[in-house]
Scaffold this active site. Structure first.
Site, PDB file in Angstrom:
ATOM      1  N   ASP A  47       0.838  -1.204   0.000  1.00 29.62           N
ATOM      2  CA  ASP A  47       0.000   0.000   0.000  1.00 29.62           C
ATOM      3  C   ASP A  47       0.874   1.256   0.000  1.00 29.62           C
ATOM      4  OD1 ASP A  47       0.839  -0.093   2.620  1.00 29.62           O
ATOM      5  OD2 ASP A  47      -1.169  -0.065   3.516  1.00 29.62           O
ATOM      6  N   SER A  48       2.200   1.063   0.007  1.00 32.91           N
ATOM      7  CA  SER A  48       3.123   2.179  -0.228  1.00 32.91           C
ATOM      8  C   SER A  48       2.864   2.792  -1.602  1.00 32.91           C
ATOM      9  CB  SER A  48       4.580   1.702  -0.133  1.00 32.91           C
ATOM     10  OG  SER A  48       4.789   0.557  -0.932  1.00 32.91           O
ATOM     11  N   ASP A  86      -0.914  -6.381  -0.495  1.00 34.42           N
ATOM     12  CA  ASP A  86      -1.174  -5.748   0.805  1.00 34.42           C
ATOM     13  C   ASP A  86      -2.671  -5.542   1.020  1.00 34.42           C
ATOM     14  OD1 ASP A  86       0.148  -4.879   3.017  1.00 34.42           O
ATOM     15  OD2 ASP A  86       0.968  -3.059   2.091  1.00 34.42           O
ATOM     16  N   LYS A 116      -0.848  -9.626   2.702  1.00 27.52           N
ATOM     17  CA  LYS A 116      -0.138  -9.130   3.888  1.00 27.52           C
ATOM     18  C   LYS A 116      -1.084  -8.223   4.659  1.00 27.52           C
ATOM     19  CE  LYS A 116       3.098  -5.710   3.760  1.00 27.52           C
ATOM     20  NZ  LYS A 116       2.454  -4.728   4.660  1.00 27.52           N
ATOM     21  N   GLU A 118      -1.359  -5.720   8.434  1.00 29.96           N
ATOM     22  CA  GLU A 118      -0.678  -5.124   9.579  1.00 29.96           C
ATOM     23  C   GLU A 118      -1.397  -5.482  10.882  1.00 29.96           C
ATOM     24  OE1 GLU A 118      -0.187  -0.894   9.030  1.00 29.96           O
ATOM     25  OE2 GLU A 118       0.774  -1.142   7.076  1.00 29.96           O
ATOM     26  N   GLU A 185       8.994  -4.067  10.768  1.00 28.82           N
ATOM     27  CA  GLU A 185       9.330  -2.735  10.245  1.00 28.82           C
ATOM     28  C   GLU A 185       9.684  -1.770  11.372  1.00 28.82           C
ATOM     29  OE1 GLU A 185       6.671  -1.047   7.340  1.00 28.82           O
ATOM     30  OE2 GLU A 185       7.686   0.912   7.414  1.00 28.82           O
TER      31      GLU A 185
HETATM   32  O1  KIV Z   1       3.435  -1.084   1.654  1.00 31.77           O
HETATM   33  C1  KIV Z   1       4.587  -1.514   1.623  1.00 31.77           C
HETATM   34  O2  KIV Z   1       5.318  -1.313   0.666  1.00 31.77           O
HETATM   35  C2  KIV Z   1       5.054  -2.295   2.765  1.00 31.77           C
HETATM   36  C3  KIV Z   1       6.475  -2.719   2.818  1.00 31.77           C
HETATM   37  C4  KIV Z   1       7.473  -1.713   2.617  1.00 31.77           C
HETATM   38  C5  KIV Z   1       6.769  -3.663   3.906  1.00 31.77           C
HETATM   39  O3  KIV Z   1       4.282  -2.591   3.614  1.00 31.77           O
END
Ligand code: KIV
Length: 268
Positions: A47-48, A86, A116, A118, A185
């Site tokens: 989600d970056s 994510d 993934k 959190e 992280e």
């Molecule tokens: O959103 C993302 O890119 C991340 C990673 C950098 C671990 O969660």
């Protein structure tokens, strides 16, 4: 290098074999092809993308549809790497039922092979429920960017005894829930080392020092494409922003001066 196709069981085996795991974020077809051909183990559609693709101030505005869109493009570009998508903010926190449906959409519509999410102890039931329906889960604890406002900014977590113990319990909960790996992280390296030693699943570090089982970076950061901020843990392996700016300046000059297109780039 791991076999022709990286799978979830293979990622788990890599820890047992002491083989380090590599991961980079990817958000589109062209980048995915390049990273995959170079031999990366995991492509993370993070989600970056909110920051580096959309220009948002945090990851909070990213939607499930955004992640599905980018995951589809990444999946088309990869042959070998495992693709992990994510789960964005509010796609898994409301209820276990919604989390299962949304994780399922990332596989069914996006083509991801794992998701993934959190969170630690508070996400145990959710991780368990998603794994139970056959979807592999990668956990993510420590400095979890979706909790940015609770932390009061992007601050290293786990510096005092209570926080440290909380992050250890979070990591243990993610493992107990059945996750196949976990991102650590923004935590001190000795804490990451302790968690890596205590867990049987691989730890993938970002700003968590050298003792994790693998490492992940945001691809735009490590290629020098994104210079809005530069966290201490980012190593810049190239200056693609400089390369691009130079190429674009050359194009502008040649077009303005009538040197492009020339004979070689024209049809008769
Ligand atoms: O959103 C993302 O890119 C991340 C990673 C950098 C671990 O969660």
């Amino acid at each position: 290098m791991a076999p022709d196709k990286v799978t979830v069981p293979e990622i788990k085996r890599m820890k047992e074999k002491g083989e380090r795991i590599t991961s980079l974020t990817a958000y589109d077809y062209s980048f995915a092809r390049i990273l995959d051909a170079a031999g990366i183990d995991i492509l993370l559609v993070g989600d970056s993308l909110g920051s580096v693709i959309q220009g948002q101030e945090s990851t909070l505005p990213v939607t499930l549809d955004d992640v599905i869109y980018h995951t589809r493009a990444v999946v088309r570009g990869r042959k070998r790497a495992l693709v992990v998508a994510d789960m964005p903010f509010l796609s898994f926190q409301i209820s276990v039922e919604e989390a299962k449906r949304n994780a399922g959409r990332l596989l069914q519509e996006g083509g991801a092979e794992a998701v993934k999410l959190e969170g630690g102890v508070e996400m145990l039931e959710t991780v368990e429920a998603i794994v139970e329906i056959g979807i592999p889960v990668m956990g993510h604890v420590g400095l979890t960017p979706q909790s940015l406002h609770r932390f009061g900014g992007y601050k290293v977590q786990g510096k005092d005894r209570d926080q440290r113990e909380k992050i250890i319990q979070d990591a243990l909960a993610v493992e107990e829930g059945g996750a196949f790996s976990i991102v650590l992280e923004g935590i001190p390296m000795d804490l990451a080392q302790e968690i890596t030693r205590r867990l049987s699943i691989p730890t993938i570090g970002i700003g968590a020092g050298p003792h994790c089982d693998g490492q992940v970076l945001v691809v735009h950061d490590m290629l020098g494409l994104f210079d809005m901020y530069a966290p201490k843990f980012v190593k810049q392996y190239a200056d693609l922003k400089g390369v691009m700016a130079e190429a674009v300046k050359n194009f502008i000059t040649e077009v303005k001066e009538g040197r492009f297109p020339d004979e070689e780039h024209s049809f008769h």
